[in-house]
Design an enzyme around this catalytic site. Sequence first.
Site, PDB file in Angstrom:
ATOM      1  N   CYS A  54     -24.788 -15.444 -28.494  1.00 26.04           N
ATOM      2  CA  CYS A  54     -25.607 -14.297 -28.909  1.00 26.04           C
ATOM      3  C   CYS A  54     -26.566 -14.598 -30.060  1.00 26.04           C
ATOM      4  O   CYS A  54     -27.775 -14.618 -29.864  1.00 26.04           O
ATOM      5  CB  CYS A  54     -24.691 -13.136 -29.299  1.00 26.04           C
ATOM      6  SG  CYS A  54     -23.766 -12.502 -27.896  1.00 26.04           S
TER       7      CYS A  54
HETATM    8  N1  LIG Z   1     -20.181 -13.555 -24.979  1.00 24.24           N
HETATM    9  C1  LIG Z   1     -20.376 -12.578 -25.816  1.00 24.24           C
HETATM   10  O1  LIG Z   1     -19.706 -12.494 -26.829  1.00 24.24           O
HETATM   11  C2  LIG Z   1     -21.438 -11.509 -25.558  1.00 24.24           C
HETATM   12  C3  LIG Z   1     -21.422 -10.356 -26.355  1.00 24.24           C
HETATM   13  C4  LIG Z   1     -22.368  -9.365 -26.121  1.00 24.24           C
HETATM   14  C5  LIG Z   1     -23.307  -9.548 -25.110  1.00 24.24           C
HETATM   15  N2  LIG Z   1     -23.326 -10.681 -24.356  1.00 24.24           N
HETATM   16  C6  LIG Z   1     -24.313 -10.803 -23.285  1.00 24.24           C
HETATM   17  O2  LIG Z   1     -23.676 -10.569 -22.035  1.00 24.24           O
HETATM   18  C7  LIG Z   1     -24.293 -11.370 -21.015  1.00 24.24           C
HETATM   19  C8  LIG Z   1     -23.251 -12.231 -20.327  1.00 24.24           C
HETATM   20  O3  LIG Z   1     -22.719 -13.132 -21.279  1.00 24.24           O
HETATM   21  P1  LIG Z   1     -21.335 -13.874 -21.071  1.00 24.24           P
HETATM   22  O4  LIG Z   1     -20.980 -14.458 -22.396  1.00 24.24           O
HETATM   23  O5  LIG Z   1     -20.355 -12.984 -20.390  1.00 24.24           O
HETATM   24  O6  LIG Z   1     -21.766 -15.046 -20.054  1.00 24.24           O
HETATM   25  P2  LIG Z   1     -20.795 -16.067 -19.278  1.00 24.24           P
HETATM   26  O7  LIG Z   1     -21.583 -17.294 -19.074  1.00 24.24           O
HETATM   27  O8  LIG Z   1     -19.469 -16.124 -19.953  1.00 24.24           O
HETATM   28  O9  LIG Z   1     -20.539 -15.368 -17.860  1.00 24.24           O
HETATM   29  C9  LIG Z   1     -21.551 -15.079 -16.970  1.00 24.24           C
HETATM   30  C10 LIG Z   1     -20.992 -15.127 -15.551  1.00 24.24           C
HETATM   31  O10 LIG Z   1     -22.035 -14.737 -14.666  1.00 24.24           O
HETATM   32  C11 LIG Z   1     -21.940 -15.554 -13.501  1.00 24.24           C
HETATM   33  N3  LIG Z   1     -23.224 -15.517 -12.816  1.00 24.24           N
HETATM   34  C12 LIG Z   1     -24.371 -16.186 -13.107  1.00 24.24           C
HETATM   35  N4  LIG Z   1     -25.335 -15.850 -12.237  1.00 24.24           N
HETATM   36  C13 LIG Z   1     -24.820 -14.934 -11.400  1.00 24.24           C
HETATM   37  C14 LIG Z   1     -25.329 -14.203 -10.295  1.00 24.24           C
HETATM   38  N5  LIG Z   1     -26.595 -14.325  -9.905  1.00 24.24           N
HETATM   39  N6  LIG Z   1     -24.494 -13.370  -9.658  1.00 24.24           N
HETATM   40  C15 LIG Z   1     -23.206 -13.232 -10.039  1.00 24.24           C
HETATM   41  N7  LIG Z   1     -22.656 -13.896 -11.062  1.00 24.24           N
HETATM   42  C16 LIG Z   1     -23.460 -14.726 -11.751  1.00 24.24           C
HETATM   43  C17 LIG Z   1     -21.533 -16.902 -14.027  1.00 24.24           C
HETATM   44  O11 LIG Z   1     -20.959 -17.702 -13.006  1.00 24.24           O
HETATM   45  C18 LIG Z   1     -20.524 -16.501 -15.108  1.00 24.24           C
HETATM   46  O12 LIG Z   1     -19.213 -16.394 -14.575  1.00 24.24           O
HETATM   47  C19 LIG Z   1     -25.393 -12.154 -21.714  1.00 24.24           C
HETATM   48  O13 LIG Z   1     -26.601 -11.449 -21.610  1.00 24.24           O
HETATM   49  C20 LIG Z   1     -24.948 -12.177 -23.154  1.00 24.24           C
HETATM   50  O14 LIG Z   1     -26.027 -12.313 -24.048  1.00 24.24           O
HETATM   51  C21 LIG Z   1     -22.384 -11.674 -24.550  1.00 24.24           C
END
Ligand SMILES: NC(=O)c1ccc[n+]([C@@H]2O[C@H](COP(=O)([O-])OP(=O)(O)OC[C@H]3O[C@@H](n4cnc5c(N)ncnc54)[C@H](O)[C@@H]3O)[C@@H](O)[C@H]2O)c1
Length: 415
Positions: free
Chosen positions: A257
């Site tokens: 983030c």
């Molecule tokens: N990790 C955090 O602490 C956090 C906190 C707040 C917001 N966010 C936001 O949330 C979003 C997701 O982050 P995350 O940390 O969960 O990511 P991540 O990489 O842990 O997980 C994302 C998942 O999406 C899957 N994916 C990718 N493309 C896809 C598609 N086309 N269809 C279906 N699945 C697909 C991936 O295989 C993966 O399992 C981002 O925008 C991030 O900025 C993350």
Amino acid sequence: MKIAVVGLGYVGLPLAVAFAEAEHEVVGIDVDPARVDSLNAGRSHVEDVPDSALEPLAGRLRASVDYGDLSSCDAVVICVPTPLTSSREPDLTYLRAAGESVGEVIRAGHLVVLESTSYPGTTREQLLPALERSGLVAGEDFHLAFSPERIDPGRTDYTLRTTPKLVGGLTVACIERARELYELICDDVVVLSTLEAAELAKLLENVFRSVHIAFVNELAQLCDRLGIDVWEVIDAAATKPFGFMRFDPGPGMGGHCLPVDPFYLAYKAREHEFYPEFIELAGKVNQAQPAFCAELIERALNGAGKPVRGSRVLLLGVSYKAGVGDTRESPGLKIARLLRERGGEVSFHDPHVPELPELDLSSTDLETGLAAADAAAIVTAHPEFDYERIVAAAPLVVDFRGVTRHIDAANLIRL
Ligand SMILES: NC(=O)c1ccc[n+]([C@@H]2O[C@H](COP(=O)([O-])OP(=O)(O)OC[C@H]3O[C@@H](n4cnc5c(N)ncnc54)[C@H](O)[C@@H]3O)[C@@H](O)[C@H]2O)c1
């Protein structure tokens, strides 16, 4: 309700679990078949979701690679990654791909919510057109909303249920549908008037942290020049009961983030010929912090009459924050690379990170690692660490987290 969660990562999996725990039927869609198989076998890849949490949900929560499975759902929540490209611009590839896949199976009456962090305008300009390729009209045939994820991995005092949930929508009806959805799992849903206000509110939270962390990191560098203990100064300022909010310096920012999201806003601002200086400056200061920390290790070794070249440096913690195993954008990796470039022999111990394939290293046993090291650097303040023992066992300890403030020892150097 029947709910689909697209993207089963740090954000999507806890969300899917929360809906299933609230007795709703949930299908999680992910493009990673290994992730899907392991979840269906009851194995979680997210530290905040233990395998034991999946077990009782077996009948209500399942994972799938098939987007067709979401056509029978009432609501679809998209939680796919939003990283930066190599030239540090927003990379919306995952978001567009997910939008197009949902657009192929969307049906009238669906609620689609985006949770991925992005710049204001993303839901309207990127997701909406992908969904409308179906021939359905947003706001009329289906509802569209944005609700940012505010999860802080590893945190237990504020949870998905107790952290207020922000919701913005395309129309008043969209907002109401999204509010109903999140009231199933959150105590407090806060409604914003537009999609863009909700998108920007999330970025404000992250830019706020990034700017304040940069400010105290710069203060730490100044204190180093002035010979003043930065921790004593911050402790003192934090006794003020009003008008001061504590942020601690450290080895630099990591995670998915803070090093990433502010640049989404800077990108959008540039489109409007506006150059947000706080964002760029904070990014610059925070990105330079690992180099400053590598220099502190170098100076500590020099003080002991040793060059970096050939010296063995044990990094204690390589994940980006305490208590988690996430190494994305972690400053520990940057410090390791900088030391290696100067000929240092780097090893690491991290109770949450068994392997670092990008550095071709495995976590070493703590006692063996401390005994072999010329210097140990506390990069991540994992709760498992016993700092007295570390300071007693290593010839030289460099602390970037201020966790040894209670220890007085000649072999100890703090940021
Ligand atoms: N990790 C955090 O602490 C956090 C906190 C707040 C917001 N966010 C936001 O949330 C979003 C997701 O982050 P995350 O940390 O969960 O990511 P991540 O990489 O842990 O997980 C994302 C998942 O999406 C899957 N994916 C990718 N493309 C896809 C598609 N086309 N269809 C279906 N699945 C697909 C991936 O295989 C993966 O399992 C981002 O925008 C991030 O900025 C993350």
